[in-house]
Design a protein around this motif. Structure first.
Motif, PDB file in Angstrom:
ATOM      1  N   THR A  37       5.606 -13.546 -69.265  1.00  0.00           N
ATOM      2  CA  THR A  37       4.776 -14.910 -69.272  1.00  0.00           C
ATOM      3  C   THR A  37       4.161 -15.039 -70.527  1.00  0.00           C
ATOM      4  O   THR A  37       3.481 -14.418 -71.097  1.00  0.00           O
ATOM      5  CB  THR A  37       3.492 -14.495 -68.086  1.00  0.00           C
ATOM      6  OG1 THR A  37       4.038 -14.103 -66.772  1.00  0.00           O
ATOM      7  CG2 THR A  37       2.776 -15.772 -67.890  1.00  0.00           C
ATOM      8  N   GLY A  38       4.511 -16.405 -71.113  1.00  0.00           N
ATOM      9  CA  GLY A  38       4.154 -16.748 -72.349  1.00  0.00           C
ATOM     10  C   GLY A  38       5.217 -16.341 -73.362  1.00  0.00           C
ATOM     11  O   GLY A  38       5.005 -16.887 -74.501  1.00  0.00           O
ATOM     12  N   TRP A  53       6.701 -18.151 -64.768  1.00  0.00           N
ATOM     13  CA  TRP A  53       5.340 -18.717 -64.337  1.00  0.00           C
ATOM     14  C   TRP A  53       5.130 -18.330 -62.815  1.00  0.00           C
ATOM     15  O   TRP A  53       6.242 -18.420 -62.272  1.00  0.00           O
ATOM     16  CB  TRP A  53       4.827 -20.201 -64.511  1.00  0.00           C
ATOM     17  CG  TRP A  53       5.110 -20.601 -65.854  1.00  0.00           C
ATOM     18  CD1 TRP A  53       5.139 -19.672 -67.175  1.00  0.00           C
ATOM     19  CD2 TRP A  53       5.113 -21.698 -66.527  1.00  0.00           C
ATOM     20  NE1 TRP A  53       5.197 -20.380 -68.348  1.00  0.00           N
ATOM     21  CE2 TRP A  53       5.077 -21.709 -67.842  1.00  0.00           C
ATOM     22  CE3 TRP A  53       4.934 -22.998 -65.911  1.00  0.00           C
ATOM     23  CZ2 TRP A  53       5.162 -22.807 -68.638  1.00  0.00           C
ATOM     24  CZ3 TRP A  53       4.860 -24.175 -66.763  1.00  0.00           C
ATOM     25  CH2 TRP A  53       5.131 -23.893 -67.960  1.00  0.00           C
ATOM     26  N   GLY A 107      -6.264 -15.516 -63.766  1.00  0.00           N
ATOM     27  CA  GLY A 107      -4.987 -15.828 -64.543  1.00  0.00           C
ATOM     28  C   GLY A 107      -3.762 -14.825 -64.174  1.00  0.00           C
ATOM     29  O   GLY A 107      -2.637 -14.768 -64.610  1.00  0.00           O
ATOM     30  N   GLU A 110      -0.470 -18.710 -62.749  1.00  0.00           N
ATOM     31  CA  GLU A 110      -0.887 -19.775 -63.850  1.00  0.00           C
ATOM     32  C   GLU A 110      -0.946 -20.841 -63.213  1.00  0.00           C
ATOM     33  O   GLU A 110      -1.910 -21.718 -63.671  1.00  0.00           O
ATOM     34  CB  GLU A 110       0.594 -19.843 -64.689  1.00  0.00           C
ATOM     35  CG  GLU A 110       0.800 -18.691 -65.661  1.00  0.00           C
ATOM     36  CD  GLU A 110       1.605 -17.353 -65.122  1.00  0.00           C
ATOM     37  OE1 GLU A 110       2.105 -17.657 -64.154  1.00  0.00           O
ATOM     38  OE2 GLU A 110       1.328 -16.414 -65.618  1.00  0.00           O
ATOM     39  N   ASN A 269      -4.609 -22.356 -64.751  1.00  0.00           N
ATOM     40  CA  ASN A 269      -5.408 -21.403 -65.517  1.00  0.00           C
ATOM     41  C   ASN A 269      -5.893 -22.128 -66.848  1.00  0.00           C
ATOM     42  O   ASN A 269      -4.839 -22.309 -67.447  1.00  0.00           O
ATOM     43  CB  ASN A 269      -4.941 -20.179 -65.411  1.00  0.00           C
ATOM     44  CG  ASN A 269      -5.896 -19.260 -66.312  1.00  0.00           C
ATOM     45  OD1 ASN A 269      -6.050 -19.271 -67.485  1.00  0.00           O
ATOM     46  ND2 ASN A 269      -6.734 -18.654 -65.800  1.00  0.00           N
ATOM     47  N   TRP A 272      -4.709 -20.381 -70.115  1.00  0.00           N
ATOM     48  CA  TRP A 272      -3.173 -20.303 -70.227  1.00  0.00           C
ATOM     49  C   TRP A 272      -2.703 -21.472 -70.768  1.00  0.00           C
ATOM     50  O   TRP A 272      -1.983 -21.706 -71.525  1.00  0.00           O
ATOM     51  CB  TRP A 272      -2.644 -19.757 -68.806  1.00  0.00           C
ATOM     52  CG  TRP A 272      -1.359 -19.993 -68.761  1.00  0.00           C
ATOM     53  CD1 TRP A 272      -0.258 -19.288 -69.107  1.00  0.00           C
ATOM     54  CD2 TRP A 272      -0.312 -21.121 -68.276  1.00  0.00           C
ATOM     55  NE1 TRP A 272       0.776 -19.785 -68.832  1.00  0.00           N
ATOM     56  CE2 TRP A 272       0.840 -20.725 -68.312  1.00  0.00           C
ATOM     57  CE3 TRP A 272      -1.045 -22.206 -67.452  1.00  0.00           C
ATOM     58  CZ2 TRP A 272       1.773 -21.760 -67.834  1.00  0.00           C
ATOM     59  CZ3 TRP A 272       0.030 -23.046 -66.900  1.00  0.00           C
ATOM     60  CH2 TRP A 272       1.263 -22.899 -67.289  1.00  0.00           C
ATOM     61  N   TYR A 273      -3.355 -22.679 -69.939  1.00  0.00           N
ATOM     62  CA  TYR A 273      -2.623 -24.021 -70.363  1.00  0.00           C
ATOM     63  C   TYR A 273      -3.066 -24.371 -71.662  1.00  0.00           C
ATOM     64  O   TYR A 273      -2.240 -24.887 -71.978  1.00  0.00           O
ATOM     65  CB  TYR A 273      -3.282 -24.969 -69.008  1.00  0.00           C
ATOM     66  CG  TYR A 273      -3.122 -26.327 -69.240  1.00  0.00           C
ATOM     67  CD1 TYR A 273      -2.072 -26.959 -69.113  1.00  0.00           C
ATOM     68  CD2 TYR A 273      -4.299 -27.113 -69.833  1.00  0.00           C
ATOM     69  CE1 TYR A 273      -1.688 -28.411 -69.146  1.00  0.00           C
ATOM     70  CE2 TYR A 273      -4.194 -28.563 -70.110  1.00  0.00           C
ATOM     71  CZ  TYR A 273      -3.125 -29.066 -69.579  1.00  0.00           C
ATOM     72  OH  TYR A 273      -2.835 -30.410 -69.722  1.00  0.00           O
TER      73      TYR A 273
END
Ligand code: 6CS
Length: 365
Positions: A37-38, A53, A107, A110, A269, A272-273
């Motif tokens: 993730t990310g 996600w 988190g 997401e 979240n 995260w956003y």
């Protein structure tokens, strides 16, 4: 009954499988780990790093929130040439509605579709959606207000962001209606000592106590059985949900009250956003905006479809009673006192957000 059993079996199975998978070192079920993730710099697709996600909803396959999340996932996949893959979870897959709020805050997921009725203990102002007869009866006008309101999209959003939750959009799932046994709910007298199932917002409870009812909060996953056994006498929901969750099978009357609008929020979240690359965040915003019209059509279609399905379900006959304007006015008058209660006792900002929203609504009318 068949639909219900299938769905409950589905929840249980999804919950069992997913919790097992999550426990097993954050694996999301297709071999990737949470660390993906990310983006990890590998497997970049086009302009975007590959990433996975999680998007959790409070509804099950086919229902409005779930098809919204699927559509969102498809569009993001296409726009990023397959770099962003979104796993959509139906209700029950990751626990109850309130568990899902915690997961978004922390988190673990997401994205989430969230009903303000399940955040009542956390964001006081979010409870304003519990106020009856607040939004116009015309549902398209209501959606327009939800799209453009600064009170909601700026001021209320900031309140949620204090809890690491960003509501990116507010949208209606349709007007809310009541179901009951023995008698329809045409006057407050018929709510006297009525065991009313509600979501966990203290202000929803206050609204029904004002009518004389005894509200009980519970997850909708328990509601069919509670209605069937008489643990509660009735509940409120948009028509598509009443029909799809088969509540009408265990209720005699559907009272068309349209006393409120079911509002859902597309939430992310916050941390995260805000950490997303600008281009990717812009795609999330763009897709959210595109889906406002899409989901309006979808809820409309489903509410129409299930009204017909309930009317035609001769195996489980439901008497449909529509309140007259005079009958609605009696409820409206009581509901206005609850609005004052919200201003004085619930809102942490003296009703400021509600005041602004009421002005915006007045401008639309
Ligand atoms: O009554 C409820 O709690 C459920 N109703 C809808 C329309 N969506 C999800 C929610 O949990």
């Amino acid at each position: 009954m068949i639909i219900f059993n299938k769905k409950i079996f589905g929840f249980a199975l999804a919950m069992f499988l997913t919790l097992g998978l999550l426990a097993a070192c954050g694996d999301d079920g297709d071999g990737d780990t949470e660390g993906d993730t990310g983006g990890d710099g590998e497997g970049a697709e086009g302009d975007f790093e590959s990433q996975q996600w999680r998007f959790v909803t409070e509804e099950v396959e086919g229902q409005v929130q779930y098809v919204y999340a699927e559509e969102f996932a498809d569009r993001m996949y296409e726009k990023t040439d397959g770099a962003v893959e979104i796993d959509v979870y139906e209700f029950g897959g990751l626990g109850s509605e309130t568990d899902q709020v915690d997961q978004l805050m922390q988190g673990t997921v997401e994205m989430a579709i969230m009903s303000p009725g399940f955040t009542g203990d956390m964001v006081d102002e979010g409870q304003l959606f519990a106020l009856h007869f607040l939004f116009p009866d015309d549902i398209a006008t209501t959606q327009d207000i939800l799209n453009n309101s600064e009170a909601l999209n700026t001021d209320l959003r900031e309140r949620y962001e204090e809890h690491n939750i960003s509501p990116l959009a507010f949208w209606t799932e349709g007007a809310m209606q009541w179901t009951s046994n023995d008698h329809p709910l045409t006057s407050p007298d018929e709510f006297e000592n009525f065991q009313m199932r509600v979501q966990t917002s203290p202000l929803i409870m206050e609204s029904y106590e004002a009518y004389g009812a005894n509200p009980q909060d519970m997850s909708w996953g328990e509601l069919y059985t509670a209605l069937d056994r008489g643990t509660v006498d009735g509940q409120e929901n948009p028509i598509f949900f009443i029909g799809d969750a088969s509540f009408h099978e265990v209720q005699d009357y559907l009272t068309l009250a349209s006393h409120n609008n079911y509002v859902a929020m597309t939430t992310v979240n916050t941390e995260w956003y805000e950490g997303l690359d600008d281009d990717l965040r812009a795609l999330v915003d763009e897709t959210t905006e595109e889906l406002q019209d899409w989901v309006f059509e979808e809820q409309d279609r489903q509410n129409e479809e299930f009204l017909t399905a309930i009317e035609e379900d001769t195996d489980n006959p439901t008497e449909i009673v529509e309140l007259t304007e005079e009958e609605r006015d009696v409820f409206r008058e009581i509901a206005m006192d609850v609005r004052e209660f919200y201003r004085n006792e619930v809102s942490g900002v003296g009703g400021e957000i509600l005041d602004k929203l009421e002005e915006e609504i007045a401008e639309h009318e």
